[in-house]
Scaffold this motif. Structure first.
Motif, PDB file in Angstrom:
ATOM      1  N   ILE A 150       0.841  -1.194   0.000  1.00 30.68           N
ATOM      2  CA  ILE A 150       0.000   0.000   0.000  1.00 30.68           C
ATOM      3  C   ILE A 150       0.881   1.250   0.000  1.00 30.68           C
ATOM      4  N   ASP A 151       1.875   1.266   0.878  1.00 27.47           N
ATOM      5  CA  ASP A 151       2.807   2.396   0.937  1.00 27.47           C
ATOM      6  C   ASP A 151       3.481   2.616  -0.415  1.00 27.47           C
ATOM      7  N   SER A 152       3.851   1.528  -1.071  1.00 27.81           N
ATOM      8  CA  SER A 152       4.529   1.629  -2.363  1.00 27.81           C
ATOM      9  C   SER A 152       3.626   2.249  -3.422  1.00 27.81           C
ATOM     10  N   TYR A 153       2.394   1.784  -3.503  1.00 23.93           N
ATOM     11  CA  TYR A 153       1.472   2.338  -4.503  1.00 23.93           C
ATOM     12  C   TYR A 153       1.221   3.823  -4.252  1.00 23.93           C
ATOM     13  N   ILE A 154       0.962   4.171  -2.996  1.00 31.09           N
ATOM     14  CA  ILE A 154       0.692   5.574  -2.675  1.00 31.09           C
ATOM     15  C   ILE A 154       1.946   6.419  -2.909  1.00 31.09           C
ATOM     16  N   GLY A 155       3.092   5.919  -2.478  1.00 31.52           N
ATOM     17  CA  GLY A 155       4.343   6.641  -2.687  1.00 31.52           C
ATOM     18  C   GLY A 155       4.645   6.842  -4.162  1.00 31.52           C
ATOM     19  N   HIS A 156       4.408   5.826  -4.955  1.00 28.13           N
ATOM     20  CA  HIS A 156       4.653   5.913  -6.398  1.00 28.13           C
ATOM     21  C   HIS A 156       3.730   6.954  -7.024  1.00 28.13           C
ATOM     22  N   THR A 189       3.252  12.622  -9.174  1.00 26.40           N
ATOM     23  CA  THR A 189       2.400  13.814  -9.236  1.00 26.40           C
ATOM     24  C   THR A 189       3.056  15.002  -8.538  1.00 26.40           C
ATOM     25  N   LEU A 190       4.338  14.872  -8.233  1.00 27.48           N
ATOM     26  CA  LEU A 190       5.071  15.930  -7.534  1.00 27.48           C
ATOM     27  C   LEU A 190       5.316  17.161  -8.406  1.00 27.48           C
ATOM     28  N   GLY A 191       5.661  16.940  -9.641  1.00 29.65           N
ATOM     29  CA  GLY A 191       6.085  18.045 -10.500  1.00 29.65           C
ATOM     30  C   GLY A 191       4.931  18.832 -11.081  1.00 29.65           C
ATOM     31  N   ASN A 192       5.225  19.470 -12.183  1.00 29.81           N
ATOM     32  CA  ASN A 192       4.242  20.285 -12.879  1.00 29.81           C
ATOM     33  C   ASN A 192       3.292  19.364 -13.648  1.00 29.81           C
ATOM     34  N   LEU A 193       2.043  19.321 -13.225  1.00 33.56           N
ATOM     35  CA  LEU A 193       1.070  18.442 -13.860  1.00 33.56           C
ATOM     36  C   LEU A 193       0.705  18.909 -15.268  1.00 33.56           C
ATOM     37  N   ASN A 194       0.997  20.159 -15.570  1.00 32.00           N
ATOM     38  CA  ASN A 194       0.689  20.687 -16.898  1.00 32.00           C
ATOM     39  C   ASN A 194       1.525  20.028 -17.987  1.00 32.00           C
ATOM     40  N   GLU A 195       2.598  19.391 -17.591  1.00 29.62           N
ATOM     41  CA  GLU A 195       3.473  18.735 -18.565  1.00 29.62           C
ATOM     42  C   GLU A 195       3.011  17.317 -18.889  1.00 29.62           C
ATOM     43  N   LEU A 196       2.017  16.813 -18.181  1.00 29.31           N
ATOM     44  CA  LEU A 196       1.564  15.441 -18.377  1.00 29.31           C
ATOM     45  C   LEU A 196       0.480  15.365 -19.451  1.00 29.31           C
ATOM     46  N   SER A 197       0.580  14.336 -20.280  1.00 25.96           N
ATOM     47  CA  SER A 197      -0.483  14.075 -21.253  1.00 25.96           C
ATOM     48  C   SER A 197      -1.628  13.369 -20.535  1.00 25.96           C
ATOM     49  N   LEU A 198      -2.764  13.291 -21.186  1.00 26.49           N
ATOM     50  CA  LEU A 198      -3.911  12.596 -20.614  1.00 26.49           C
ATOM     51  C   LEU A 198      -3.557  11.132 -20.345  1.00 26.49           C
ATOM     52  N   GLN A 199      -2.859  10.493 -21.261  1.00 26.77           N
ATOM     53  CA  GLN A 199      -2.465   9.086 -21.075  1.00 26.77           C
ATOM     54  C   GLN A 199      -1.507   8.934 -19.895  1.00 26.77           C
ATOM     55  N   GLU A 200      -0.582   9.857 -19.746  1.00 29.64           N
ATOM     56  CA  GLU A 200       0.340   9.788 -18.608  1.00 29.64           C
ATOM     57  C   GLU A 200      -0.415   9.933 -17.286  1.00 29.64           C
ATOM     58  N   MET A 201      -1.396  10.813 -17.261  1.00 25.07           N
ATOM     59  CA  MET A 201      -2.195  10.979 -16.041  1.00 25.07           C
ATOM     60  C   MET A 201      -2.965   9.693 -15.745  1.00 25.07           C
ATOM     61  N   LYS A 202      -3.550   9.099 -16.773  1.00 23.53           N
ATOM     62  CA  LYS A 202      -4.286   7.842 -16.581  1.00 23.53           C
ATOM     63  C   LYS A 202      -3.357   6.752 -16.048  1.00 23.53           C
ATOM     64  N   ASP A 203      -2.145   6.702 -16.564  1.00 21.05           N
ATOM     65  CA  ASP A 203      -1.183   5.703 -16.097  1.00 21.05           C
ATOM     66  C   ASP A 203      -0.803   5.930 -14.636  1.00 21.05           C
ATOM     67  N   ILE A 204      -0.608   7.173 -14.260  1.00 25.17           N
ATOM     68  CA  ILE A 204      -0.239   7.518 -12.882  1.00 25.17           C
ATOM     69  C   ILE A 204      -1.363   7.162 -11.908  1.00 25.17           C
ATOM     70  N   VAL A 205      -2.588   7.423 -12.316  1.00 23.34           N
ATOM     71  CA  VAL A 205      -3.749   7.184 -11.456  1.00 23.34           C
ATOM     72  C   VAL A 205      -3.942   5.691 -11.175  1.00 23.34           C
ATOM     73  N   LYS A 206      -3.389   4.850 -12.028  1.00 25.27           N
ATOM     74  CA  LYS A 206      -3.509   3.395 -11.799  1.00 25.27           C
ATOM     75  C   LYS A 206      -2.932   3.002 -10.447  1.00 25.27           C
ATOM     76  N   ASP A 207      -1.890   3.694  -9.998  1.00 23.10           N
ATOM     77  CA  ASP A 207      -1.317   3.396  -8.679  1.00 23.10           C
ATOM     78  C   ASP A 207      -2.326   3.655  -7.565  1.00 23.10           C
ATOM     79  N   ALA A 208      -3.089   4.732  -7.681  1.00 22.10           N
ATOM     80  CA  ALA A 208      -4.117   5.022  -6.675  1.00 22.10           C
ATOM     81  C   ALA A 208      -5.205   3.944  -6.711  1.00 22.10           C
ATOM     82  N   GLY A 209      -5.552   3.499  -7.912  1.00 20.56           N
ATOM     83  CA  GLY A 209      -6.534   2.425  -8.041  1.00 20.56           C
ATOM     84  C   GLY A 209      -6.036   1.129  -7.427  1.00 20.56           C
ATOM     85  N   GLU A 210      -4.765   0.822  -7.634  1.00 22.46           N
ATOM     86  CA  GLU A 210      -4.181  -0.389  -7.036  1.00 22.46           C
ATOM     87  C   GLU A 210      -4.158  -0.281  -5.513  1.00 22.46           C
TER      88      GLU A 210
END
Length: 176
Positions: free
Chosen positions: A102-108, A113-134
């Motif tokens: 759990i710590d690993s998924y949340i930490g990942h 999501t630490l940096g500038n979110l404006n630089e992320l594509s929609l697909q990159e955001m979807k990929d990142i959110v998978k960790d929260a889902g896991e």
């Protein structure tokens, strides 16, 4: 209509933990809705960026009560039970491993999501959110395991005096 969630266990120590599970599940429901939105492709890129910022905020707010809860388990409940059932393998070891997962998924998720979110594509955001889902999935199954395996062990293994002491030790708030 408001539904009242009934406690499954009568033992006061287990009611404390069960109540914490209910509270943490309530908090998780708030951010899991956003995860589901990503999974269902309901966001355009701008909406996704805003949803991702909200998701990050909600998960950060979730961390403290989660950590306080897991620390109680690892410092109070698990050592007490492990005197009887051991902790090298079996349910205690498995639950501790899940805490780390759990710590690993949340930490990942937080790391990406630490940096500038404006630089992320929609697909990159979807990929990142998978960790929260896991994380949501692991936590949900984790609570079921605790309540179906570990909680009955508390009732069936610990002496009454230990159960009473467990309540005294666990009866602290996970929120500040």
């Amino acid at each position: 209509m408001t539904t009242v969630k009934k406690f499954q266990f009568e033992l006061p120590a287990l009611r404390v933990l069960e109540n914490e599970h209910n509270y943490l599940s309530y908090l998780m429901d708030g951010w899991h809705t956003i995860v589901l939105g990503f999974e269902r492709d309901i966001y355009n890129e701008e909406e996704a960026r805003e949803a991702l910022q909200t998701l990050r905020k909600l998960i950060i707010e979730f961390i403290e009560p989660l950590k306080n809860h897991t620390e109680k388990e690892e410092e109070i409940l698990f050592p007490l039970l492990s005197k009887y059932i051991g902790d090298e393998q079996g349910p205690i070891r498995a639950l501790e491993d899940e805490h780390e997962e759990i710590d690993s998924y949340i930490g990942h998720f937080l790391h990406h999501t630490l940096g500038n979110l404006n630089e992320l594509s929609l697909q990159e955001m979807k990929d990142i959110v998978k960790d929260a889902g896991e994380a949501f999935e692991v936590i949900t199954i984790h609570f079921v395991k605790e309540q179906s395996i570990v909680f009955p062990m508390v009732i069936n293994t610990l002496r009454i005096t230990e159960q009473d002491q467990l309540f005294d030790d666990l009866y602290t708030s996970i929120i500040s």
